[in-house]
Write a protein that holds these residues in place. Structure first.
Motif, PDB file in Angstrom:
ATOM      1  N   ILE A 240      64.496  12.547 -70.622  1.00 48.08           N
ATOM      2  CA  ILE A 240      63.812  11.264 -70.760  1.00 48.08           C
ATOM      3  C   ILE A 240      63.362  11.109 -72.218  1.00 48.08           C
ATOM      4  O   ILE A 240      62.692  11.987 -72.767  1.00 48.08           O
ATOM      5  CB  ILE A 240      62.593  11.198 -69.838  1.00 48.08           C
ATOM      6  N   THR A 241      63.727  10.010 -72.837  1.00 46.90           N
ATOM      7  CA  THR A 241      63.322   9.744 -74.215  1.00 46.90           C
ATOM      8  C   THR A 241      62.965   8.274 -74.358  1.00 46.90           C
ATOM      9  O   THR A 241      63.268   7.448 -73.489  1.00 46.90           O
ATOM     10  CB  THR A 241      64.457  10.067 -75.206  1.00 46.90           C
ATOM     11  N   ARG A 242      62.326   7.939 -75.460  1.00 42.73           N
ATOM     12  CA  ARG A 242      62.052   6.528 -75.757  1.00 42.73           C
ATOM     13  C   ARG A 242      63.329   5.885 -76.265  1.00 42.73           C
ATOM     14  O   ARG A 242      64.023   6.430 -77.138  1.00 42.73           O
ATOM     15  CB  ARG A 242      60.940   6.392 -76.795  1.00 42.73           C
ATOM     16  N   VAL A 243      63.644   4.723 -75.720  1.00 46.77           N
ATOM     17  CA  VAL A 243      64.866   4.017 -76.108  1.00 46.77           C
ATOM     18  C   VAL A 243      64.543   2.539 -76.282  1.00 46.77           C
ATOM     19  O   VAL A 243      63.496   2.049 -75.857  1.00 46.77           O
ATOM     20  CB  VAL A 243      65.977   4.177 -75.039  1.00 46.77           C
ATOM     21  N   ARG A 244      65.469   1.833 -76.889  1.00 45.18           N
ATOM     22  CA  ARG A 244      65.376   0.377 -76.998  1.00 45.18           C
ATOM     23  C   ARG A 244      66.478  -0.204 -76.109  1.00 45.18           C
ATOM     24  O   ARG A 244      67.662  -0.133 -76.464  1.00 45.18           O
ATOM     25  CB  ARG A 244      65.547  -0.062 -78.452  1.00 45.18           C
ATOM     26  N   PRO A 245      66.140  -0.741 -74.940  1.00 41.93           N
ATOM     27  CA  PRO A 245      67.174  -1.171 -73.991  1.00 41.93           C
ATOM     28  C   PRO A 245      68.171  -2.171 -74.564  1.00 41.93           C
ATOM     29  O   PRO A 245      69.353  -2.160 -74.189  1.00 41.93           O
ATOM     30  CB  PRO A 245      66.363  -1.790 -72.841  1.00 41.93           C
ATOM     31  N   THR A 246      67.716  -3.036 -75.466  1.00 39.92           N
ATOM     32  CA  THR A 246      68.622  -4.057 -76.004  1.00 39.92           C
ATOM     33  C   THR A 246      69.610  -3.504 -77.021  1.00 39.92           C
ATOM     34  O   THR A 246      70.570  -4.190 -77.387  1.00 39.92           O
ATOM     35  CB  THR A 246      67.811  -5.196 -76.648  1.00 39.92           C
ATOM     36  N   SER A 247      69.397  -2.283 -77.488  1.00 40.44           N
ATOM     37  CA  SER A 247      70.364  -1.653 -78.403  1.00 40.44           C
ATOM     38  C   SER A 247      70.408  -0.160 -78.098  1.00 40.44           C
ATOM     39  O   SER A 247      69.959   0.671 -78.875  1.00 40.44           O
ATOM     40  CB  SER A 247      69.978  -1.889 -79.864  1.00 40.44           C
TER      41      SER A 247
END
Length: 644
Positions: A240-247
């Protein structure tokens, strides 16, 4: 449940083509083997990491597994309650976990939920049995709820202010709490309301988990929007990591068809923002999930466009088309539990309706504009202050006595009440959620007898807790000793369990009791690294009760896993040739053949075709074995279940 109508609420049945659940697996769930696929990666806050460590359980004891189903579906009538007004028609299935099965928007003629008339039972939930579609309620720990396919206690409630509420409730045995869901649909309302209440009657904190999961139709132009730029994400193979769903990984994951593989996005919504998530198809139509503040988490799940994801969707919803899920939960992510204090109750209100977004804006390239527009439309659909203002009334309504009762859930709530009254421990006010004696079955009767001082020599159902262990310790029967051993084993007191199992085996116990004692001792030995001794006990268990197919299947599985495929092959020779478990037994025989150097025979079994009704979500063993024994040959589509 005969067809009756009360205002905008109709009690009826609907016809579904589906397999029967079949009998419960009789083997107590005692090993420390609960699947936890998530690990937390870098960049995640210590607070979130701590809540991910908190509340993890080794298994779902005292529940029994539901794996007696097949894939042989047949039409049957299922109890249903329909809530309907001028704008929506909502169909609820109280006997199948209280699931909202249909949410039909009359203005557009669209089903806002993924629904179909042939749900297929499959191994997805904590107790295995689960089916895709609709909107479900999940409690206990990470995964689809232990109550996914169980009937809930169900009744109609008439409130002083004239509401007609459909109420469903149950005692959740893993956390020993009571949950209830109240559904109502006001006249001319464009949204369905659900008030959820959780009550912890215990004198100690409990780890709490709740997610409301909605399956939504996946089209080429469906996008999911929530008021967040970032999310916590996982694709079931990475941390699990922090992501930017739109990119994300080179694509915009907010479009359902863009994800190449299964993926989760837990939106990181700022605490100052209203909590919502909405789907929008090519016309801007789609399900909006709104909630009061306590329900913090909002999530998007997609199966992905790979062969495994497509295969899973066809496996779960034959011919019904692809789907995704949007979800709402207490914690920010699904790998967390929250601390629910002793004696506390939590409540919130959820609302579901058509977001009716403008597709030009919702499907535009400017994410901020899409979010702002969706927020405005949802404020028009249901103002935030109006939703929040419903909570005090919903809490008051939660204690209004129900009338009439429509359906009984299980009898464990009756047992729990009796257990607590005996020891003077606190219990809930049952005024709004009665647990009635009519719900008690043969699973619970021996335990009620034990509380009343009667002799005890076993029961088909299982319980846990120090007070139960004290009562059993005063009994001298083999059945009492077996249950005592089982309770110790389930809480991972392996030495205490082995001692108690040995005491059972020193008696003249019935064959079935002796078989479970051999099995339990074998599992405890395997857990301690004593593979040969553990396998020997498993074999003795099978010999003690040759008719127990679940015992045989487990022994074959574990003999392969713990280094003796020859034993597995020998045991498989006595396996039944028909019944719900034959597909898995044929696969296990093929696997044992491959492990003992008989790849050709294994390949022949695979080429004949194997269907495993209880194939686990993400289980890729069929494809792996095919690649091993049929090198260079393309894996058949029917065997491709990998999620990545």
């Amino acid at each position: 449940m005969a067809t009756t109508t009360n205002s905008n609420l109709t009690v009826t049945t609907i016809s579904l083509t589906m397999a029967e659940l079949g009998p419960l697996n009789p083997l107590p769930v005692i090993a420390a083997e609960l699947d936890q696929p998530y690990t937390v990666g870098e960049g995640v806050s210590e607070e979130l990491q701590a809540s991910a460590r908190y509340g993890v359980v080794p298994n779902i004891y005292p529940y029994l597994m539901q794996d007696g189903y097949s894939r042989e579906a047949a039409p049957r009538e299922v109890p249903a309650v329909v809530l309907e007004n001028s704008k929506l028609k909502v169909t609820v299935l109280p006997s199948l976990g209280g699931r909202i099965w249909e949410l039909f928007d009359k203005a557009t003629g669209k089903q806002l939920l993924h629904t179909h008339d042939a749900p297929q039972v499959a191994n997805i939930a904590l107790r295995k049995a689960w089916f895709a579609g609709g909107l479900e309620w999940n409690i206990g720990t990470r995964g689809h709820s232990p109550t996914s396919c169980d009937p809930l206690h169900t009744a109609i409630v008439h409130t002083p202010d004239g509401k007609h509420i459909l109420r469903m409730w149950e005692f959740e045995r893993l956390r020993e709490v009571v949950f209830q869901v109240d559904l109502w649909l006001p006249e001319d309302s464009a949204v369905l309301f659900a008030a959820v209440r959780l009550r912890n009657p215990n004198g100690h904190d409990v780890p709490m988990y709740w997610w409301s999961n909605a399956a939504i139709p996946e089209t080429d132009r469906t996008r999911v929007i929530a008021p967040a730029d970032e999310a916590y994400g996982s694709d079931y193979t990475t941390d699990i990591t922090r992501v930017r769903p739109t990119s994300h990984e080179g694509y915009d994951g907010t479009w359902l068809v863009n994800s190449p593989h299964a993926a989760d996005f837990f939106f990181d919504i700022d605490p100052s923002e209203r909590r919502w998530v909405v789907a929008a198809d090519d016309d801007g139509d789609g399900l909006a999930m709104l909630s009061t503040g306590l329900l913090r988490g909002k999530k998007l799940f997609v199966w992905g466009q790979g062969p495994g994801g497509k295969r899973w969707q066809e496996w779960l919803s034959p011919g019904a088309g692809p789907y995704a899920e949007i979800q709402a939960g207490l914690a920010q992510t699904q790998f967390e539990h929250l601390v629910m204090p002793a004696g506390e109750q939590w409540a919130w209100v959820e609302a579901y309706g058509n977001g009716h977004l403008d597709p030009d804006t919702s499907h535009g390239t400017d994410w901020d504009s899409a979010v702002a527009h969706a927020g405005e439309r949802l404020e028009q659909l249901l103002p935030h202050e109006e939703l929040e203002a419903m909570l005090p009334t919903a809490i008051a309504d939660a204690d209004v006595p129900p009338s009439p009762m429509l359906l009984h859930g299980n009898g464990w709530g009756v047992v729990e009440r009796a257990r607590r009254l005996r020891t003077g421990r606190a219990w809930i006010d049952e005024g709004g959620t009665p647990f009635v004696d009519e719900s008690v079955t043969a699973e619970q009767e021996p335990w009620l007898g034990l509380l009343q001082g009667k002799a005890f020599d076993g029961a088909p159902g299982f319980v846990g807790g120090a007070d139960w262990e004290e009562l059993l310790a005063r009994q001298d029967s083999p059945g009492a000793k077996l249950h005592l051993a089982t309770m110790r084993h389930a809480r991972q007191d392996l030495e205490g369990a082995k001692l108690a199992y040995s005491e059972v085996l020193a008696t003249d116990a019935r064959p079935g009791t002796k078989a479970l004692a051999h099995r339990g001792l074998g599992l405890a030995l395997l857990a301690g690294g004593q593979d040969a001794a553990g396998r020997a006990e498993l074999r003795k268990g099978v010999d003690s009760d040759p008719s127990n197919a679940a015992l045989l299947t487990e022994a074959i599985t574990l003999s392969i896993r713990h280094g003796d495929p020859a034993m597995a092959l020998e045991l498989s020779a006595s396996a039944p040739k028909e019944g719900t478990g034959v597909g898995r037994l044929r696969f296990l025989r093929a696997l044992a053949l491959a492990r003992t150097g008989h790849s050709g025979e294994a390949a022949a079994i695979l080429r004949e075709g194997i269907e495993i009704p209880d194939l686990r979500e993400g289980e890729d063993a069929l494809a792996a074995l095919w690649q091993e024994v049929c090198p260079g040959e393309t894996v058949p589509a029917a065997y491709q279940f990998g999620m990545h």
